[in-house]
Structures are given as C-alpha cells and as structure tokens.
Write a protein that holds these residues in place. Structure first.
Motif, PDB file in Angstrom:
ATOM      1  N   MET A 230      10.511 139.333 118.349  1.00  0.00           N
ATOM      2  CA  MET A 230      10.147 138.781 117.045  1.00  0.00           C
ATOM      3  C   MET A 230      11.290 138.972 116.055  1.00  0.00           C
ATOM      4  SD  MET A 230       6.819 139.556 114.682  1.00  0.00           S
ATOM      5  CE  MET A 230       6.733 138.942 112.992  1.00  0.00           C
ATOM      6  N   ILE A 231      11.931 140.131 116.112  1.00  0.00           N
ATOM      7  CA  ILE A 231      13.092 140.379 115.259  1.00  0.00           C
ATOM      8  C   ILE A 231      14.206 139.389 115.597  1.00  0.00           C
ATOM      9  CG2 ILE A 231      14.880 142.053 114.652  1.00  0.00           C
ATOM     10  CD1 ILE A 231      12.831 144.263 115.145  1.00  0.00           C
ATOM     11  N   ALA A 232      14.366 139.104 116.880  1.00  0.00           N
ATOM     12  CA  ALA A 232      15.386 138.143 117.308  1.00  0.00           C
ATOM     13  C   ALA A 232      15.074 136.749 116.775  1.00  0.00           C
ATOM     14  CB  ALA A 232      15.471 138.112 118.835  1.00  0.00           C
ATOM     15  N   ALA A 233      13.772 136.376 116.758  1.00  0.00           N
ATOM     16  CA  ALA A 233      13.379 135.076 116.210  1.00  0.00           C
ATOM     17  C   ALA A 233      13.685 135.016 114.722  1.00  0.00           C
ATOM     18  CB  ALA A 233      11.890 134.834 116.454  1.00  0.00           C
ATOM     19  N   PHE A 234      13.454 136.128 114.026  1.00  0.00           N
ATOM     20  CA  PHE A 234      13.789 136.199 112.601  1.00  0.00           C
ATOM     21  C   PHE A 234      15.297 136.047 112.403  1.00  0.00           C
ATOM     22  CE2 PHE A 234      15.657 139.061 109.441  1.00  0.00           C
ATOM     23  CZ  PHE A 234      15.177 138.505 108.269  1.00  0.00           C
ATOM     24  N   ALA A 235      16.080 136.764 113.221  1.00  0.00           N
ATOM     25  CA  ALA A 235      17.529 136.725 113.082  1.00  0.00           C
ATOM     26  C   ALA A 235      18.066 135.307 113.312  1.00  0.00           C
ATOM     27  CB  ALA A 235      18.177 137.704 114.055  1.00  0.00           C
ATOM     28  N   ALA A 236      17.494 134.620 114.300  1.00  0.00           N
ATOM     29  CA  ALA A 236      17.930 133.251 114.580  1.00  0.00           C
ATOM     30  C   ALA A 236      17.592 132.324 113.411  1.00  0.00           C
ATOM     31  CB  ALA A 236      17.272 132.747 115.860  1.00  0.00           C
ATOM     32  N   THR A 237      16.390 132.482 112.858  1.00  0.00           N
ATOM     33  CA  THR A 237      15.982 131.669 111.718  1.00  0.00           C
ATOM     34  C   THR A 237      16.844 131.966 110.507  1.00  0.00           C
ATOM     35  OG1 THR A 237      13.695 131.646 112.533  1.00  0.00           O
ATOM     36  CG2 THR A 237      14.050 131.017 110.236  1.00  0.00           C
ATOM     37  N   LEU A 238      17.130 133.241 110.292  1.00  0.00           N
ATOM     38  CA  LEU A 238      17.975 133.635 109.171  1.00  0.00           C
ATOM     39  C   LEU A 238      19.369 133.042 109.298  1.00  0.00           C
ATOM     40  CD1 LEU A 238      18.073 135.379 106.594  1.00  0.00           C
ATOM     41  CD2 LEU A 238      18.922 137.255 108.012  1.00  0.00           C
ATOM     42  N   ALA A 239      19.882 133.024 110.514  1.00  0.00           N
ATOM     43  CA  ALA A 239      21.207 132.439 110.742  1.00  0.00           C
ATOM     44  C   ALA A 239      21.210 130.952 110.396  1.00  0.00           C
ATOM     45  CB  ALA A 239      21.615 132.647 112.201  1.00  0.00           C
ATOM     46  N   VAL A 240      20.127 130.255 110.760  1.00  0.00           N
ATOM     47  CA  VAL A 240      20.014 128.830 110.433  1.00  0.00           C
ATOM     48  C   VAL A 240      20.001 128.636 108.919  1.00  0.00           C
ATOM     49  CG1 VAL A 240      18.464 126.833 110.523  1.00  0.00           C
ATOM     50  CG2 VAL A 240      18.844 128.215 112.577  1.00  0.00           C
ATOM     51  N   ILE A 241      19.260 129.501 108.211  1.00  0.00           N
ATOM     52  CA  ILE A 241      19.184 129.401 106.747  1.00  0.00           C
ATOM     53  C   ILE A 241      20.552 129.637 106.118  1.00  0.00           C
ATOM     54  CG2 ILE A 241      18.206 130.459 104.677  1.00  0.00           C
ATOM     55  CD1 ILE A 241      15.686 131.039 106.279  1.00  0.00           C
ATOM     56  N   VAL A 242      21.265 130.640 106.605  1.00  0.00           N
ATOM     57  CA  VAL A 242      22.586 130.964 106.062  1.00  0.00           C
ATOM     58  C   VAL A 242      23.558 129.811 106.292  1.00  0.00           C
ATOM     59  CG1 VAL A 242      24.595 132.462 106.319  1.00  0.00           C
ATOM     60  CG2 VAL A 242      22.300 133.461 106.228  1.00  0.00           C
ATOM     61  N   VAL A 243      23.584 129.286 107.513  1.00  0.00           N
ATOM     62  CA  VAL A 243      24.499 128.178 107.829  1.00  0.00           C
ATOM     63  C   VAL A 243      24.167 126.959 106.981  1.00  0.00           C
ATOM     64  CG1 VAL A 243      25.191 126.546 109.629  1.00  0.00           C
ATOM     65  CG2 VAL A 243      24.989 128.978 110.170  1.00  0.00           C
ATOM     66  N   ALA A 244      22.864 126.643 106.885  1.00  0.00           N
ATOM     67  CA  ALA A 244      22.466 125.487 106.092  1.00  0.00           C
ATOM     68  C   ALA A 244      22.822 125.656 104.611  1.00  0.00           C
ATOM     69  CB  ALA A 244      20.961 125.247 106.236  1.00  0.00           C
ATOM     70  N   SER A 245      22.707 126.894 104.116  1.00  0.00           N
ATOM     71  CA  SER A 245      23.056 127.171 102.725  1.00  0.00           C
ATOM     72  C   SER A 245      24.543 127.029 102.487  1.00  0.00           C
ATOM     73  CB  SER A 245      22.592 128.593 102.340  1.00  0.00           C
ATOM     74  OG  SER A 245      21.189 128.713 102.468  1.00  0.00           O
ATOM     75  N   LEU A 246      25.353 127.434 103.475  1.00  0.00           N
ATOM     76  CA  LEU A 246      26.798 127.281 103.365  1.00  0.00           C
ATOM     77  C   LEU A 246      27.205 125.817 103.429  1.00  0.00           C
ATOM     78  CD1 LEU A 246      27.978 130.239 105.640  1.00  0.00           C
ATOM     79  CD2 LEU A 246      28.177 130.094 103.148  1.00  0.00           C
ATOM     80  N   VAL A 247      26.545 125.071 104.296  1.00  0.00           N
ATOM     81  CA  VAL A 247      26.843 123.641 104.416  1.00  0.00           C
ATOM     82  C   VAL A 247      26.499 122.905 103.119  1.00  0.00           C
ATOM     83  CG1 VAL A 247      26.143 121.495 105.577  1.00  0.00           C
ATOM     84  CG2 VAL A 247      26.563 123.576 106.924  1.00  0.00           C
ATOM     85  N   ALA A 248      25.412 123.372 102.457  1.00  0.00           N
ATOM     86  CA  ALA A 248      25.008 122.735 101.186  1.00  0.00           C
ATOM     87  C   ALA A 248      26.055 122.893 100.104  1.00  0.00           C
ATOM     88  CB  ALA A 248      23.677 123.303 100.740  1.00  0.00           C
ATOM     89  N   LEU A 249      26.924 123.899 100.241  1.00  0.00           N
ATOM     90  CA  LEU A 249      27.957 124.116  99.246  1.00  0.00           C
ATOM     91  C   LEU A 249      29.135 123.163  99.392  1.00  0.00           C
ATOM     92  CD1 LEU A 249      28.125 128.040  99.238  1.00  0.00           C
ATOM     93  CD2 LEU A 249      26.934 126.549  97.619  1.00  0.00           C
ATOM     94  N   LEU A 250      29.243 122.565 100.583  1.00  0.00           N
ATOM     95  CA  LEU A 250      30.388 121.685 100.862  1.00  0.00           C
ATOM     96  C   LEU A 250      30.264 120.344 100.133  1.00  0.00           C
ATOM     97  CD1 LEU A 250      30.744 122.388 104.699  1.00  0.00           C
ATOM     98  CD2 LEU A 250      31.955 123.469 102.770  1.00  0.00           C
TER      99      LEU A 250
END
Length: 250
Positions: A230-250
């Motif tokens: 479950m922690i791994a599922a959270f980490a994967a989701t968090l990574a998606v959020i971080v990447v998407a947030s960085l892409v939004a800055l471009l």
C-alpha cells in the motif's frame, strides 16, 4: 470564547494560506483529488482480505465503509447545515478577498467541519488499528494530514474545520472497528497479525527501515508485506503527482 477561537482560526488560516508557489498549486490540486488515490484504496481492500478469512474481511470492509459513511453524513448533512460556517473561499465571506484561490476552486457554501479531513482520518484510524504497525501508522497518518492540509492550502477550509473533522472521523472509526472486532476471535486476530507480517515479495540487499520489515534470518535484504504494498502504491501515485506538477510548470 467562540469569537476568540474564530479569530484565532482565521489568523492561522491567513498566515498559512498565504504561502504558495506554482508547483504546489498544481501538486495540492491533484493530491486533494479522490480518484487519483484509487490504486491506494484498492490496496486497502487487499490488506483486509489478506489479513482475514473472507467472512471477517467482509465484516471489516463493511465496518470501514460504515465509518466513512457515518463520518461523511454527520459532517455534511448534520453539522454543516446547523452551523452554517462559510468557507474562507466563499465570496460571501469577508475574508475571501484575502484568501488565495487556486484555479478558481471555491468548494461549496459551508465548510465546518471538513468532510475531506474527516474521511481521511476515519480511514487512517481504522487501518492503524487493523494493521498495528508503527511504520505503517506514521505513513497513513502523514497521508491523512497532507490530504487535510491540501484543503487549507486551496483556501476552502479553516484549520478548525480540519481539526474537528479529524476528531469526528477517528471517533466513528474507533467505534466501528471495536464493533467489527467482536466478530473476530482472539485466535483470528493473532492469525491476522501473522498473515499481515508474512512476506509477499522479497528484495535482497535493500535497507529501508523502519517502514519495510527485514528477514529475521541472517540473510541480507528485506521483504514486502501487504501494508508495504500500500505504501508502494502511495509512492507511485505521489511520483505521478510530482511529475505532472513539474510538467505543468513548463
């Protein structure tokens, strides 16, 4: 006294809500979403059925659903209409002009208490009692706290909304867990602990204390349990959020 608490709540809100940047605007908007956490919620069901036989798992599944239902309805259908405390983002609220709003998202009319916070802490408290593992407890409480904080960041709740919501959610969760646990024998509870601690996936040579358990033997490495997944599922989701947030800055 009520006026003092309201003024204090408003002051704390304005002090915290005023700190923003474009990355966290995008991050908090996605983090606060319900659907993005579906993979983690699916892992909740897996933990319940991994730890118990199917009958007890169904009882606990019903209990956690009931806890969240009672929590949500108490906040949304009973307390909010009675208290009628406007959200800080509501245009009819005098402080709305000082509130930082992201993407013009303002929520509904009333915000006391926070259903988001209440439901998050109801889920967290139930899983803490079910799994009974320190590292997992720290993780799920951190998720609930950040999920609640996202509402303050977005300007749709006061700190007091979040605090009272968390108390309501944990109260219903404890009650529903105690009732559900009466259907489980002491032997079943011991077996549940053993099943939740049993390895699902072994990863040699890694060291990630305290969240992931180590082999008790002399071999090097660690094993992943159901709660680790479950922690791994959270980490994967968090990574998606971080990447998407960085892409939004471009």
């Amino acid at each position: 006294m009520i006026e003092f608490l309201n003024n204090l709540d408003t002051s704390v809100f304005l002090a915290i809500n005023g700190h923003h940047n474009p990355f966290f605007d995008s991050f908090m908007t996605m983090f606060t979403g319900r659907f993005i956490w579906i993979p983690m919620y699916a892992m909740v069901l897996w933990i319940l059925f991994r730890g118990c036989n199917w009958k007890n798992a169904l009882v606990y599944t019903g209990a956690i659903a009931l806890a969240i239902f009672l929590t949500d309805q108490t906040c949304a259908s009973l307390i909010r209409p009675a208290v009628e405390r406007l959200r800080p983002s509501n245009l009819d609220n005098a402080i709305s002009e000082f509130t930082y709003i992201v993407d013009d998202y303002r929520g509904g009319s009333y915000g006391f208490p926070s259903c988001h916070s209440a439901n998050s802490f109801a889920l967290a408290a139930f899983l803490i009692m079910f799994v009974r593992r320190r590292g997992f407890a720290l993780f799920i409480l951190g998720w609930a706290c950040l999920n609640s904080y996202s509402r303050l960041y977005l300007g749709v709740h006061y700190p007091g909304d979040l605090l009272v919501g968390a108390i309501i959610g944990m109260t219903f969760s404890v009650f529903c867990y105690i009732v559900a646990s009466r259907f489980e024998t002491a032997a079943s509870r011991r077996e549940r602990h053993q099943r939740l601690e049993s390895p699902i996936l072994t990863l040699p040579g890694l060291n990630l204390r305290p969240f992931i358990r180590f082999h008790s033997s002399g071999t090097s490495g660690l094993f992943l349990t159901a709660s680790d997944m479950m922690i791994a599922a959270f980490a994967a989701t968090l990574a998606v959020i971080v990447v998407a947030s960085l892409v939004a800055l471009l």
